[in-house]
Write a protein that holds these residues in place. Structure first.
Motif, short mmCIF file in Angstrom:
data_model
loop_
_atom_site.label_atom_id
_atom_site.label_comp_id
_atom_site.label_asym_id
_atom_site.label_seq_id
_atom_site.Cartn_x
_atom_site.Cartn_y
_atom_site.Cartn_z
N ARG A 54 55.59 17.57 10.35
CA ARG A 54 55.16 18.80 11.04
C ARG A 54 56.41 19.54 11.47
N LEU A 55 56.56 20.78 10.98
CA LEU A 55 57.74 21.59 11.29
C LEU A 55 57.67 22.01 12.75
N ILE A 56 58.34 21.22 13.60
CA ILE A 56 58.25 21.42 15.03
C ILE A 56 58.86 22.77 15.43
N GLY A 57 58.32 23.37 16.46
CA GLY A 57 58.87 24.63 16.96
C GLY A 57 58.22 25.87 16.39
N THR A 58 57.33 25.70 15.40
CA THR A 58 56.69 26.86 14.79
C THR A 58 55.20 26.60 14.60
N GLN A 59 54.48 27.69 14.49
CA GLN A 59 53.06 27.65 14.11
C GLN A 59 52.85 28.70 13.04
N ALA A 60 52.50 28.26 11.85
CA ALA A 60 52.16 29.17 10.77
C ALA A 60 50.67 29.46 10.79
#
Length: 270
Positions: A54-60
């Motif tokens: 999970r690419l932490i720090g972002t919400q797509a």
């Protein structure tokens, strides 16, 4: 680590923000990770080891991913395609800067991929700079947010990607009826704090005079401890124009609970 919390908008818009290179975020524990074999959506990938990241720090923008009745958010397919173009079938490194695994056994990490010229491209920064993700932080994962906020601010100013779509527009705190209708959604809300007040172990940032109807930001004791550790006092936000981000709920009017300082950006002081 320098934090942008309570910084002015001008400070957050870092001058000359360049490509999403690895040197933009140095406060991480870097590890080789293998190759990306699948992109699930705009902020989740699967490695050849089977590890889900999970690419932490972002919400797509979100896809249904098998959830019955869950709508496809605008630009979700485009966000997935953009991340695929950047990382699919490429070797990557992971950068850890906080809690490393979530309750779904996904790695919580920053993702870096070679651009073919011995440089590493930071996937999260690339996605926010192109307007296909927004900053989405957690109290136990707060590293490298300055650069992500700057990338998001630049994309929003240029109306790139999600920032040209009304679905993702920054909401107005003085429209509580609209915010109440958005309960359960993640929103960015701007407005001037009418009153910052403490009641027991909580701090309330009130944006209107009718506290059971108007928009409110709530900070519980754990959040206040993090603010104190950073030398910040939310009571000083009395009269400030701020932008707050978080999940809207509805208890005595619409509200957002702030769990850590990075959820609040100061746009102007009174």
């Amino acid at each position: 680590m320098r934090r942008t919390t309570f910084a002015s908008f001008a400070t957050v818009m870092l001058a000359g923000l360049g490509p999403a290179q690895a040197q933009a975020c140095e406060a991480l524990r870097m590890v080789p990770a293998g190759q990306v074999v699948k992109v699930t959506d705009g902020d989740t990938v699967v490695l050849d080891s089977g590890l889900v990241v999970r690419l932490i720090g972002t919400q797509a923008p979100k896809l249904p991913l098998g959830r019955e009745g869950f709508p496809t958010w605008p630009l979700a397919p485009e966000a997935k395609s953009a991340l695929e173009a950047l990382v699919l079938h490429k070797s990557v490194q992971l950068g850890y800067g906080g809690e490393e695994v979530d309750r779904y056994d996904r790695a919580l990490a920053h993702l870096f991929v070679s651009d073919g010229n011995e440089d590493l491209v930071w996937a999260q920064l690339h996605m926010v700079q192109t307007g296909l993700a927004r900053v989405y932080s957690f109290p136990d994962n707060r590293q490298c947010l300055d650069q992500l906020f700057a990338g998001e601010a630049q994309a929003r100013a240029e109306r790139l990607g999600i920032w040209a779509d009304p679905y993702y527009r920054v909401r107005a705190a003085e429209r509580p009826a609209e915010l109440a209708g958005l309960a359960g959604s993640y929103e960015l809300v701007e407005g001037r704090v009418l009153l910052a007040d403490r009641s027991g172990s909580r701090v309330y940032l009130n944006f209107g005079r009718i506290w059971k109807e108007d928009f409110t930001v709530v900070l519980e004791a754990p959040a206040l401890r993090l603010f104190a550790q950073d030398g910040l006092d939310p009571l000083t936000l009395d009269g400030a124009l701020i932008r707050v981000r978080g999940w809207v709920d509805k208890r005595d009017g619409p509200r957002i609970e702030v769990t850590h300082p990075e959820q609040i950006e100061v746009l102007a002081r009174q």
